[in-house]
Design an enzyme around this catalytic site. Structure first.
Site, PDB file in Angstrom:
ATOM      1  N   THR A   1       0.796  -1.229   0.000  1.00 50.83           N
ATOM      2  CA  THR A   1       0.000   0.000   0.000  1.00 50.83           C
ATOM      3  C   THR A   1       0.832   1.284   0.000  1.00 50.83           C
ATOM      4  OG1 THR A   1      -1.813  -1.170   1.086  1.00 50.83           O
ATOM      5  CG2 THR A   1      -1.849   1.233   1.206  1.00 50.83           C
ATOM      6  N   ASP A  39      19.197   2.631  25.845  1.00 48.69           N
ATOM      7  CA  ASP A  39      18.693   2.875  27.189  1.00 48.69           C
ATOM      8  C   ASP A  39      19.224   4.208  27.729  1.00 48.69           C
ATOM      9  OD1 ASP A  39      17.368   2.238  29.636  1.00 48.69           O
ATOM     10  OD2 ASP A  39      19.299   1.647  30.481  1.00 48.69           O
ATOM     11  N   ASN A  69       8.915  -7.072  12.469  1.00 53.92           N
ATOM     12  CA  ASN A  69       8.133  -5.870  12.169  1.00 53.92           C
ATOM     13  C   ASN A  69       6.669  -6.018  12.588  1.00 53.92           C
ATOM     14  OD1 ASN A  69       7.592  -7.797  10.087  1.00 53.92           O
ATOM     15  ND2 ASN A  69       6.689  -6.159   8.884  1.00 53.92           N
ATOM     16  N   CYS A 115       4.029  -6.924  11.028  1.00 53.14           N
ATOM     17  CA  CYS A 115       3.320  -8.126  10.574  1.00 53.14           C
ATOM     18  C   CYS A 115       4.174  -9.386  10.675  1.00 53.14           C
ATOM     19  CB  CYS A 115       2.820  -7.944   9.139  1.00 53.14           C
ATOM     20  SG  CYS A 115       1.684  -6.566   8.950  1.00 53.14           S
ATOM     21  N   GLU A 170       6.957 -10.510   9.332  1.00 55.44           N
ATOM     22  CA  GLU A 170       7.626 -11.180   8.214  1.00 55.44           C
ATOM     23  C   GLU A 170       9.010 -10.613   7.920  1.00 55.44           C
ATOM     24  OE1 GLU A 170       5.578  -7.795   5.962  1.00 55.44           O
ATOM     25  OE2 GLU A 170       5.396  -8.911   7.830  1.00 55.44           O
TER      26      GLU A 170
END
Length: 592
Positions: free
Chosen positions: A46, A69, A268, A270, A272
């Site tokens: 997209t 940190d 990430n 999703c 993958e």
């Protein structure tokens, strides 16, 4: 337009005589790419479609951030994520380095509240900087199983609790190691640590991680807490079952099958993409007075890396019918376009540009897998589906890596190629855990072909550090009436509610009705086995959902997770259960 501008600038001066030839050549590939899209042979993610004609064309799908940190890094990372969320990237945030609650803060002699306040700030940032109002911003938070605050972290999406202890607009992934699995199965205790005091745990994997972990367990001078391994596992599975969320990141599998020889600790949004991400470090900051008498602030920092990946999905129903010559030209054109985009797209943050141009990762996945199986008179549960899947994905990714090798000959290998397993004469096929486990799924092996390609790569390189990642394709799949990614169908007819409400009918229903299997009827082990065969050829990972009508027990869920680990899978995405009995009822075709 941006692409032409970039190359026109490049061909000025000594290369001016090549300009007209180059334009002609580029137009040929532009037309080929248009044909590939218009014939539905491929879909782009997209952001690439939505942003291509914008003034600042940020075309990447996945943005991986890792803060250090310290206050400067935490603030810097928050700003970086705001920019990428504004420009339509899906955000990932690895919270593994952030010190635990109660940890000392040396600069003001105070005590840290741990990672949760910073995660809640991320939630507000992503909500504020949505994707241009087109769709909501989204972010996944990753944390390790050994973090001192892990029991609080896994509850961040839970429906109970107060707003101060929850961040429900985000999604979460927990990093799992093999030693945790071993202690669960032996019904032993595990030790939780403060990352501030145990830096090696965020740098090592496998046996080196085990040695470091047991060393810290024996060290009396650091803060730690012992709990039963099974107690933590039960909470993980409980949250995963109740929310569907709490993804799993198998850090040992990721790094043992990692082509670039650099530690990867998170995936990430999703699940993958598995590429490196490191924090920048502030070296010095000072102010000067310029010639106009104005004050300027100059900042020097050692650049880290923001992991970025552009996604593409190949329509398997088109691929299966290509001639050998078409497969070669198709993959070359596809990868050539991905390569150009890395050089020409807009980068909101310099660390993203540095990492993307140095490492050049891309993620080529697939679409229409369920349709492909059904069209070949195969169900997910058929024994022959494994071998069929093996041949298709062997063929696809062989051609992808071959095209990358050809591009490397023409344009040069990516900059850190010499530090990789590619340079050692290896491919994802060679280092697959499925192969190392003596091919327990008993699928065909075309080793000679891969050995020859590996030798070519060893000599001339590959253009990209990473090539393969199977994304969900929820939006792009519907745009070409394809089944989503590698997913089984939920039903033959369904209504998808999102930015737009779209009624969907599975493709080729008249011809393939008897071969479509609804997701609820397919055992998780079958989905895992098919994924393992695909993973054999993929250098990143897959957005892999597991489906359960009603799990018999936590043991069933744990056995499936262990099976995925054994077969070399790197990540698990959602665990899905039907929301109601209505979802289990097959829709009447007469009414659709």
């Amino acid at each position: 337009a941006a692409m032409f501008s970039f190359y026109d600038d490049y061909y000025k001066g000594e290369n001016k005589d090549k300009l007209e030839i180059s334009k002609s050549e580029r137009l040929k590939y532009i037309k080929r790419t248009y044909d590939m899209l218009s014939k539905h042979e491929v879909t782009f993610a997209t952001p690439r479609i939505a942003n291509s004609m914008t003034i600042k064309a940020q075309l990447a799908s996945c943005i991986l951030n890792t803060p250090d940190d310290d206050t400067w890094s935490l603030n810097q990372t928050d700003g970086n994520m705001a920019l990428y969320s504004k420009f339509s990237g899906g955000i990932a945030y690895d919270a593994s380095y952030i010190r635990a609650s109660g940890s000392t803060i040396q600069t003001n002699r105070g005590r840290s509240d741990g990672p949760i306040p910073f995660i809640k700030r991320v939630e507000q940032t992503i909500s504020s900087f949505n994707q241009g109002g087109v769709r909501k911003g989204a972010c996944v938070i990753t944390f390790p199983w050994w973090h001192l605050d892990v029991l609080d972290l896994i509850m961040l999406k839970d429906a109970g609790g107060t707003e101060d202890t929850r961040a429900r607009k985000l999604v979460y992934s927990i990093r799992i190691s093999n030693i945790f699995r071993e202690r669960v199965n032996k019904d032993e205790y595990i030790t939780l640590f403060d990352p501030k005091e145990t830096p090696l745990l965020n740098e090592e994997y496998g046996e080196k991680f085990n040695v470091a972990y047991m060393y810290y367990e024996s060290k009396s001078s650091i803060r730690k807490k012992k709990i039963k391994a099974k107690d933590l596992l039960f909470q993980i599975l409980k949250v995963r079952q109740e929310t569907g969320n709490l993804y799993l990141t198998f850090v040992d599998n990721i790094n043992e099958q990692n082509m670039v020889n650099r530690f990867v600790g998170a995936s990430n949004l999703c699940q993958e993409i598995v590429i490196p991400s490191y924090p920048s470090k502030l070296i010095k900051e000072k102010y000067i007075i310029n010639e106009e008498g104005e004050y300027e602030i100059i900042q020097r920092k050692k650049s880290g890396e923001i992991g970025i990946c552009n996604l593409v999905s190949v329509n398997l129903m088109a691929w299966i019918n290509f001639t050998p010559e078409k497969k070669k030209s198709f993959c070359y054109t596809l990868l050539r376009g991905c390569d150009n985009i890395i050089d020409t797209q807009f980068y909101p943050v310099k660390e993203g540009e540095i990492a993307n141009k140095k490492n050049r990762p891309i993620g080529i996945g697939v679409i229409n897998y369920a349709n492909l199986l059904a069209s070949n008179k195969l169900k997910y549960t058929d024994k022959d589906a494994l071998e069929f899947t093996n041949k298709v994905f062997d063929d696809l990714y062989y051609h992808i890596y071959e095209a990358s090798n050809i591009l490397a000959k023409e344009r040069g290998a990516y900059k850190t190629f010499n530090e990789s397993k590619w340079k050692e004469g290896l491919t994802p096929f060679h280092i697959s855990l499925l192969n190392n486990e003596k091919n327990i799924l008993n699928v065909s092996t075309y080793k000679e072909k891969w050995d020859k390609l590996a030798e070519k790569i060893k000599i001339n390189g590959v253009r990209f550090s990473f090539h393969g990642a199977i994304a969900p394709t929820a939006t792009s799949g519907k745009s070409i009436s394809a089944t989503e990614s590698i997913e089984p169908v939920v039903d033959l007819f369904f209504v998808e509610e999102g930015i737009q409400t779209l009624p969907s009918l599975v493709p080729n229903i008249k011809k393939n009705r008897d071969y479509y299997q609804r997701c609820w009827t397919i055992p998780a082990k079958t989905i895992i086995e098919l994924a393992a065969v695909r993973q054999r050829y993929i250098d990143q990972s897959q957005s892999l959902n597991l489906y359960y009508v009603k799990p018999d027990s936590a043991k069933e869920l744990w056995n499936d997770i262990q099976y995925a680990m054994d077969l070399g899978l790197k990540t698990l995405y959602y665990m899905k259960t039907p929301k109601s009995n209505f979802e289990l009822e097959e829709v009447c075709e007469s009414c659709t």
